[in-house]
Motif scaffolding. Sequence first.
Motif, PDB file in Angstrom:
ATOM      1  N   LYS A  39     -21.674 -17.181  41.684  1.00  0.00           N
ATOM      2  CA  LYS A  39     -21.636 -15.913  40.948  1.00  0.00           C
ATOM      3  C   LYS A  39     -20.785 -14.889  41.701  1.00  0.00           C
ATOM      4  CE  LYS A  39     -26.054 -16.300  38.605  1.00  0.00           C
ATOM      5  NZ  LYS A  39     -27.390 -15.723  38.453  1.00  0.00           N
ATOM      6  N   PRO A  40     -19.897 -14.191  40.997  1.00  0.00           N
ATOM      7  CA  PRO A  40     -19.080 -13.175  41.667  1.00  0.00           C
ATOM      8  C   PRO A  40     -19.882 -11.893  41.909  1.00  0.00           C
ATOM      9  CG  PRO A  40     -18.578 -13.237  39.335  1.00  0.00           C
ATOM     10  CD  PRO A  40     -19.550 -14.357  39.596  1.00  0.00           C
ATOM     11  N   GLU A  41     -19.435 -11.113  42.871  1.00  0.00           N
ATOM     12  CA  GLU A  41     -20.058  -9.817  43.123  1.00  0.00           C
ATOM     13  C   GLU A  41     -19.689  -8.870  41.988  1.00  0.00           C
ATOM     14  OE1 GLU A  41     -22.060  -8.476  45.559  1.00  0.00           O
ATOM     15  OE2 GLU A  41     -22.384 -10.565  46.099  1.00  0.00           O
ATOM     16  N   ARG A  42     -20.646  -8.081  41.572  1.00  0.00           N
ATOM     17  CA  ARG A  42     -20.396  -7.132  40.493  1.00  0.00           C
ATOM     18  C   ARG A  42     -20.488  -5.723  41.027  1.00  0.00           C
ATOM     19  NH1 ARG A  42     -24.000 -10.392  36.238  1.00  0.00           N
ATOM     20  NH2 ARG A  42     -22.407 -11.898  35.687  1.00  0.00           N
ATOM     21  N   GLY A  43     -19.663  -4.861  40.482  1.00  0.00           N
ATOM     22  CA  GLY A  43     -19.687  -3.458  40.857  1.00  0.00           C
ATOM     23  C   GLY A  43     -20.723  -2.716  40.038  1.00  0.00           C
ATOM     24  N   PRO A  44     -20.669  -1.399  40.056  1.00  0.00           N
ATOM     25  CA  PRO A  44     -21.638  -0.622  39.277  1.00  0.00           C
ATOM     26  C   PRO A  44     -21.422  -0.837  37.781  1.00  0.00           C
ATOM     27  CG  PRO A  44     -19.971   0.806  40.233  1.00  0.00           C
ATOM     28  CD  PRO A  44     -19.756  -0.555  40.800  1.00  0.00           C
ATOM     29  N   ALA A  45     -22.490  -0.734  37.014  1.00  0.00           N
ATOM     30  CA  ALA A  45     -22.411  -0.939  35.574  1.00  0.00           C
ATOM     31  C   ALA A  45     -21.668   0.202  34.900  1.00  0.00           C
ATOM     32  CB  ALA A  45     -23.807  -1.079  34.984  1.00  0.00           C
ATOM     33  N   VAL A  46     -21.789   1.407  35.439  1.00  0.00           N
ATOM     34  CA  VAL A  46     -21.161   2.579  34.828  1.00  0.00           C
ATOM     35  C   VAL A  46     -20.478   3.386  35.916  1.00  0.00           C
ATOM     36  CG1 VAL A  46     -21.588   4.725  33.581  1.00  0.00           C
ATOM     37  CG2 VAL A  46     -22.936   2.717  33.047  1.00  0.00           C
ATOM     38  N   THR A  47     -19.257   3.819  35.644  1.00  0.00           N
ATOM     39  CA  THR A  47     -18.586   4.759  36.536  1.00  0.00           C
ATOM     40  C   THR A  47     -18.172   5.958  35.697  1.00  0.00           C
ATOM     41  OG1 THR A  47     -16.486   3.636  36.174  1.00  0.00           O
ATOM     42  CG2 THR A  47     -17.725   3.004  38.123  1.00  0.00           C
ATOM     43  N   TYR A  48     -18.477   7.122  36.195  1.00  0.00           N
ATOM     44  CA  TYR A  48     -18.165   8.350  35.467  1.00  0.00           C
ATOM     45  C   TYR A  48     -16.826   8.894  35.929  1.00  0.00           C
ATOM     46  CZ  TYR A  48     -23.052   8.193  34.144  1.00  0.00           C
ATOM     47  OH  TYR A  48     -24.255   7.810  33.648  1.00  0.00           O
TER      48      TYR A  48
END
Length: 79
Positions: A39-48
Motif C-alpha cells: 500500500k502506498p503512503e497517502r497524504g491528507p484527505a483534504v488540503t485547504y
Amino acid sequence: MSMEIVNGYVCRNCSDVELAKKGVDPAKPEEATKVEEAKPERGPAVTYGGSLSPPPELSPTQVVQAAPYVPGSTVSLKA
C-alpha cells in the motif's frame, strides 16, 4: 456449521469474515501481509487553499489566540 459469503469470499467463521471485509482471501491469509506492505503512503484527505489556508508563518497544528477582551471596544446595537 454455517457458511457466509462476504465480498465474494466463502467464510466459515468470524475470523474469516473479518479478513474478507478487509479484502483478504480467508483461504490464503498469508497473502494479506504482502498486500498491506504494497500500500502506498497517502497524504491528507483534504488540503485547504486560498482564503481557507493557514497563514505561512503558522503550521496547521498551531492554535491562533484571539486578542484579549478590552471593555468598551465593542458596540451593542440592541434597541
